[in-house]
Write an enzyme that holds these catalytic residues in place. Structure first.
Site: not given
Length: 299
Positions: A244, A131
């Protein structure tokens, strides 16, 4: 197995479509719109040991072909997830769910994963070492092969369920990190998380995000994600989940041709809440167009 079925770490999915963590809440929010049991599974909101309020606002910024977010892992903490969120989810989702876990130390990861591992609803633990929107921990574990391996090994020592490491694209060599995780016992790899980016407000001459930087997601990152999935899938023997910028059935097939066993859908859910069921519905006809009888032949 059906035409769309795939095996993910020993658990069969009806189809490879998995809404990504951070874009699907704890599932029941979307269950108000459609039957979420049509999904292969989903990865629920990133969960930490202690509750987190997240980053200050503004947390979202638009940009060409995608968006930036710096939510900062806002979540109620693992205890509240187990006591309140999972029972509520059980009423509307009748398949194993993927738990997404973040931490700021190896101890955090271990304690959170150990708690979730005991829950029968959890099928997989997706351990987020990637993250970019929090200070300390998070991405720092995912940018160093040894640190990523240490987290993997520690979590595996306290869990019985498949452990999937979620990797950051914000590195020089993602293959080395993926191999380190696989060698340390990871049952799977998921990638990519968001790319680090920023925007500046021309009027104020300051960053739009209060956090200054955030994670870039959306169609613009798809070619980068595809390349990394291809590299990792050809470097490790464990299953890879690709994600993605995926926003269509064609993108899903492309990811699977690159080596992904299953595919997570992220930002597309925020643009169109019905993105995932639309992709699932479209898959058979798109497969027919390209002469694909079963998704297993793309492996």
């Amino acid at each position: 197995m059906g035409r769309l079925s795939v095996d993910l770490c020993g658990i069969e999915l009806d189809n490879p479509i998995i809404p990504a963590s951070g874009t699907f809440g704890f599932g029941y929010e979307f269950a108000e719109l459609y039957d979420i049991n049509c999904l292969g599974t989903f990865s629920f909101k990133g969960t930490t040991l202690q509750p987190r309020f997240g980053n200050p606002t503004p947390r979202i910024a638009e940009c060409p072909a995608g968006m930036l977010n710096a939510v900062g892992l806002q979540n109620p903490g693992v205890e509240q997830v187990i006591v309140h969120e999972l029972p509520r989810l059980k009423k509307c989702f009748h398949k194993p769910v993927m738990a997404n876990v973040s931490g700021f130390s190896i101890s955090d990861y271990v304690r959170t994963c150990a708690a979730l591992d005991r829950e029968p609803q959890i099928g997989w633990l997706e351990v987020n070492v990637s993250c970019p929107n929090v200070h300390g921990g998070g991405m720092s574990f995912g940018t160093d092969p040894k640190s990523a391996a240490d987290v993997t090994q520690a979590v595996k020592s306290v869990t019985t369920k498949p452990v999937i490491l979620k990797l950051s694209p914000n590195v020089t060599d993602i293959v080395t990190i993926a191999r380190a995780c696989a060698d340390a016992g990871a049952d799977g790899i998921s990638l990519i998380n968001t790319l680090l980016g920023m925007r500046i407000d021309l009027k104020t001459r300051k960053p739009i995000l209060a956090n200054t930087t955030g994670g870039y997601s959306g169609p613009g990152i798809f070619p980068v994600a595809l390349r990394m999935v291809y590299q990792v899938a050809h470097a490790v023997s464990v299953p890879v989940i690709g994600m993605g910028g995926v926003s269509s059935a064609e993108d899903v097939l492309e990811m699977m041709m690159a080596g992904a066993r299953a595919v997570e859908i992220g930002a597309a859910n925020l643009v169109d809440p019905w993105a995932c069921p639309k992709i699932i519905e479209a898959l058979p006809s798109v497969m027919d167009r390209y002469g694909i009888q079963s998704l297993t032949e793309l492996r």
